[in-house]
Write a protein that holds these residues in place. Structure first.
Motif, PDB file in Angstrom:
ATOM      1  N   MET A  24       0.826  -1.208   0.000  1.00  0.00           N
ATOM      2  CA  MET A  24       0.000   0.000   0.000  1.00  0.00           C
ATOM      3  C   MET A  24       0.862   1.260   0.000  1.00  0.00           C
ATOM      4  SD  MET A  24      -2.915  -1.329   2.700  1.00  0.00           S
ATOM      5  CE  MET A  24      -3.853   0.192   2.734  1.00  0.00           C
ATOM      6  N   SER A  25       1.986   1.217   0.714  1.00  0.00           N
ATOM      7  CA  SER A  25       2.871   2.381   0.725  1.00  0.00           C
ATOM      8  C   SER A  25       3.488   2.614  -0.656  1.00  0.00           C
ATOM      9  CB  SER A  25       3.976   2.192   1.769  1.00  0.00           C
ATOM     10  OG  SER A  25       4.879   1.170   1.380  1.00  0.00           O
ATOM     11  N   VAL A  26       3.800   1.530  -1.356  1.00  0.00           N
ATOM     12  CA  VAL A  26       4.330   1.660  -2.724  1.00  0.00           C
ATOM     13  C   VAL A  26       3.277   2.276  -3.635  1.00  0.00           C
ATOM     14  CG1 VAL A  26       5.140   0.372  -4.739  1.00  0.00           C
ATOM     15  CG2 VAL A  26       5.974  -0.221  -2.461  1.00  0.00           C
ATOM     16  N   LEU A  27       2.016   1.862  -3.487  1.00  0.00           N
ATOM     17  CA  LEU A  27       0.931   2.438  -4.277  1.00  0.00           C
ATOM     18  C   LEU A  27       0.779   3.931  -3.992  1.00  0.00           C
ATOM     19  CD1 LEU A  27      -1.831  -0.332  -4.018  1.00  0.00           C
ATOM     20  CD2 LEU A  27      -0.472   0.283  -6.026  1.00  0.00           C
ATOM     21  N   THR A  32       1.185   9.351  -5.890  1.00  0.00           N
ATOM     22  CA  THR A  32       1.638  10.708  -5.579  1.00  0.00           C
ATOM     23  C   THR A  32       2.556  11.251  -6.676  1.00  0.00           C
ATOM     24  OG1 THR A  32       1.502  10.279  -3.196  1.00  0.00           O
ATOM     25  CG2 THR A  32       2.856  12.138  -3.911  1.00  0.00           C
ATOM     26  N   LEU A  33       3.495  10.443  -7.124  1.00  0.00           N
ATOM     27  CA  LEU A  33       4.393  10.881  -8.192  1.00  0.00           C
ATOM     28  C   LEU A  33       3.624  11.144  -9.484  1.00  0.00           C
ATOM     29  CD1 LEU A  33       7.463   8.516  -7.619  1.00  0.00           C
ATOM     30  CD2 LEU A  33       7.260  10.945  -7.033  1.00  0.00           C
ATOM     31  N   TYR A  34       2.658  10.285  -9.782  1.00  0.00           N
ATOM     32  CA  TYR A  34       1.849  10.490 -10.991  1.00  0.00           C
ATOM     33  C   TYR A  34       1.050  11.782 -10.908  1.00  0.00           C
ATOM     34  CZ  TYR A  34      -2.011  10.083 -14.256  1.00  0.00           C
ATOM     35  OH  TYR A  34      -2.938  10.350 -15.216  1.00  0.00           O
ATOM     36  N   LYS A  35       0.443  12.039  -9.742  1.00  0.00           N
ATOM     37  CA  LYS A  35      -0.354  13.251  -9.596  1.00  0.00           C
ATOM     38  C   LYS A  35       0.521  14.497  -9.683  1.00  0.00           C
ATOM     39  CE  LYS A  35      -4.008  13.089  -9.397  1.00  0.00           C
ATOM     40  NZ  LYS A  35      -5.000  12.862 -10.484  1.00  0.00           N
ATOM     41  N   LEU A  36       1.715  14.446  -9.130  1.00  0.00           N
ATOM     42  CA  LEU A  36       2.619  15.593  -9.232  1.00  0.00           C
ATOM     43  C   LEU A  36       2.969  15.861 -10.695  1.00  0.00           C
ATOM     44  CD1 LEU A  36       5.030  14.947  -6.224  1.00  0.00           C
ATOM     45  CD2 LEU A  36       3.225  16.675  -6.391  1.00  0.00           C
ATOM     46  N   TRP A  37       3.228  14.796 -11.445  1.00  0.00           N
ATOM     47  CA  TRP A  37       3.525  14.965 -12.873  1.00  0.00           C
ATOM     48  C   TRP A  37       2.301  15.502 -13.617  1.00  0.00           C
ATOM     49  CZ3 TRP A  37       0.970  12.515 -16.880  1.00  0.00           C
ATOM     50  CH2 TRP A  37       1.500  12.768 -18.154  1.00  0.00           C
ATOM     51  N   GLN A  38       1.141  14.954 -13.322  1.00  0.00           N
ATOM     52  CA  GLN A  38      -0.080  15.390 -13.994  1.00  0.00           C
ATOM     53  C   GLN A  38      -0.388  16.850 -13.711  1.00  0.00           C
ATOM     54  OE1 GLN A  38      -3.794  13.848 -12.477  1.00  0.00           O
ATOM     55  NE2 GLN A  38      -4.709  13.749 -14.516  1.00  0.00           N
ATOM     56  N   PHE A  39      -0.247  17.258 -12.456  1.00  0.00           N
ATOM     57  CA  PHE A  39      -0.511  18.651 -12.094  1.00  0.00           C
ATOM     58  C   PHE A  39       0.464  19.587 -12.795  1.00  0.00           C
ATOM     59  CE2 PHE A  39      -3.136  18.624  -7.950  1.00  0.00           C
ATOM     60  CZ  PHE A  39      -3.969  17.638  -8.466  1.00  0.00           C
ATOM     61  N   ALA A  40       1.733  19.178 -12.859  1.00  0.00           N
ATOM     62  CA  ALA A  40       2.742  20.017 -13.516  1.00  0.00           C
ATOM     63  C   ALA A  40       2.472  20.113 -15.012  1.00  0.00           C
ATOM     64  CB  ALA A  40       4.134  19.459 -13.255  1.00  0.00           C
ATOM     65  N   ALA A  41       2.128  18.982 -15.644  1.00  0.00           N
ATOM     66  CA  ALA A  41       1.877  18.975 -17.082  1.00  0.00           C
ATOM     67  C   ALA A  41       0.620  19.761 -17.442  1.00  0.00           C
ATOM     68  CB  ALA A  41       1.744  17.535 -17.579  1.00  0.00           C
ATOM     69  N   SER A  42      -0.356  19.797 -16.550  1.00  0.00           N
ATOM     70  CA  SER A  42      -1.611  20.511 -16.815  1.00  0.00           C
ATOM     71  C   SER A  42      -1.531  21.984 -16.454  1.00  0.00           C
ATOM     72  CB  SER A  42      -2.765  19.849 -16.039  1.00  0.00           C
ATOM     73  OG  SER A  42      -2.913  18.494 -16.401  1.00  0.00           O
ATOM     74  N   GLY A  43      -0.457  22.385 -15.809  1.00  0.00           N
ATOM     75  CA  GLY A  43      -0.335  23.780 -15.412  1.00  0.00           C
ATOM     76  C   GLY A  43      -1.218  24.147 -14.238  1.00  0.00           C
ATOM     77  N   VAL A  44      -1.465  23.190 -13.373  1.00  0.00           N
ATOM     78  CA  VAL A  44      -2.305  23.460 -12.201  1.00  0.00           C
ATOM     79  C   VAL A  44      -1.632  24.506 -11.312  1.00  0.00           C
ATOM     80  CG1 VAL A  44      -3.255  22.476 -10.077  1.00  0.00           C
ATOM     81  CG2 VAL A  44      -3.361  21.186 -12.224  1.00  0.00           C
ATOM     82  N   GLY A  45      -2.381  25.547 -10.999  1.00  0.00           N
ATOM     83  CA  GLY A  45      -1.865  26.615 -10.151  1.00  0.00           C
ATOM     84  C   GLY A  45      -1.053  27.655 -10.892  1.00  0.00           C
ATOM     85  N   LEU A 107      -8.223  15.398 -12.917  1.00  0.00           N
ATOM     86  CA  LEU A 107      -7.218  15.764 -11.921  1.00  0.00           C
ATOM     87  C   LEU A 107      -7.454  15.052 -10.591  1.00  0.00           C
ATOM     88  CD1 LEU A 107      -6.918  19.646 -12.458  1.00  0.00           C
ATOM     89  CD2 LEU A 107      -5.357  17.863 -13.262  1.00  0.00           C
ATOM     90  N   GLU A 108      -8.681  14.647 -10.341  1.00  0.00           N
ATOM     91  CA  GLU A 108      -9.021  14.003  -9.071  1.00  0.00           C
ATOM     92  C   GLU A 108      -8.906  12.480  -9.119  1.00  0.00           C
ATOM     93  OE1 GLU A 108     -12.923  15.501  -8.439  1.00  0.00           O
ATOM     94  OE2 GLU A 108     -12.240  17.320  -7.418  1.00  0.00           O
ATOM     95  N   ARG A 109      -8.543  11.939 -10.271  1.00  0.00           N
ATOM     96  CA  ARG A 109      -8.369  10.489 -10.355  1.00  0.00           C
ATOM     97  C   ARG A 109      -7.242  10.041  -9.436  1.00  0.00           C
ATOM     98  NH1 ARG A 109      -8.635   9.598 -16.935  1.00  0.00           N
ATOM     99  NH2 ARG A 109     -10.888   9.965 -17.169  1.00  0.00           N
ATOM    100  N   GLY A 110      -7.483   8.961  -8.732  1.00  0.00           N
ATOM    101  CA  GLY A 110      -6.501   8.450  -7.787  1.00  0.00           C
ATOM    102  C   GLY A 110      -6.759   8.892  -6.360  1.00  0.00           C
TER     103      GLY A 110
END
Length: 217
Positions: A24-27, A32-45, A107-110
């Motif tokens: 579960m910790s690996v998941l 978390t890494l995927y969401k950080l990449w997704q937020f950065a690629a989408s220009g969130v904020g 953006l809320e997936r996961g």
């Protein structure tokens, strides 16, 4: 190498429950890494240029709004461009609201997975502790009258390992989830304000006149 040995020792002490918690910790780390990449690629904020475009549009400067919009890297830019270029109508407003909602949903997936891990990890840790305590008292019972206090103490601390691991997984997961949710909540507010600004600007000049003045600027 020492880290792998340490993990194997912890799994050996806590049993299958600790192994599940480690998975579960690996998941959690992967999501978390995927969401950080997704937020950065989408220009969130990062809506500096988009905000300037909205300000220009609100002031009636359609040309400046288009120029700023081209420079924007925000995932909301295509929706704002559609709102600017197409005639205003209730159908357009509804369509843009639906499209923006879909973008925010992506953006809320996961989030549900992180929430499940944050809630389930402490319970799994407690479950492992209960199983360990049962095993410890069974060993104590088997010892009969020659009870060794160290046997009980050793069994208890080994059982508590699963609770510690469960909390160690749940706490950072909960913190990451709260941070991600706060980011998307701000995005939702900004998206709603952006669409309302484009569809209902303060400038009273009719859209056709605004387009004409912008085209000749």
């Amino acid at each position: 190498m020492m880290t792998m040995n340490g993990l194997r020792d912890v799994v050996a002490l806590g049993g299958p429950v600790v192994a599940i918690l480690l998975v579960m910790s690996v998941l959690t780390v992967a999501v978390t890494l995927y969401k950080l990449w997704q937020f950065a690629a989408s220009g969130v904020g990062r809506h500096k240029e988009l905000s300037k475009a909205l300000t220009a549009w609100d002031a009636g400067d359609a040309h400046e709004a288009r120029v700023r919009l081209i420079k924007s890297q925000s995932y909301l830019a295509p929706f704002i461009e559609t709102a600017i270029e197409m005639p205003n109508s209730q159908a357009l407003s509804d369509r843009l609201d639906a499209e923006a909602g879909l973008a925010l949903a992506r953006l809320e997936r996961g989030f549900r997975l992180l929430d499940t891990i944050a809630q389930l990890a402490p319970l799994l840790g407690l479950f492992g502790t209960v199983l360990g305590m049962i095993e410890a008292f069974q060993s104590l019972q088997s010892a009969g009258s020659s009870v060794d206090p160290s046997l009980l103490a050793g069994g208890i601390w080994v059982a508590l390992v699963t609770t510690a691991v469960g909390l160690a997984v749940a706490m950072p997961t909960s913190m990451v989830l709260s941070w991600l949710e706060s980011r998307t909540a701000r995005e939702r507010v900004f998206a709603d304000k952006a669409l309302r600004t484009v569809l209902m600007p303060h400038e009273t000049t009719p859209p056709s006149a605004t387009y004409a003045s912008g085209d000749h600027a």
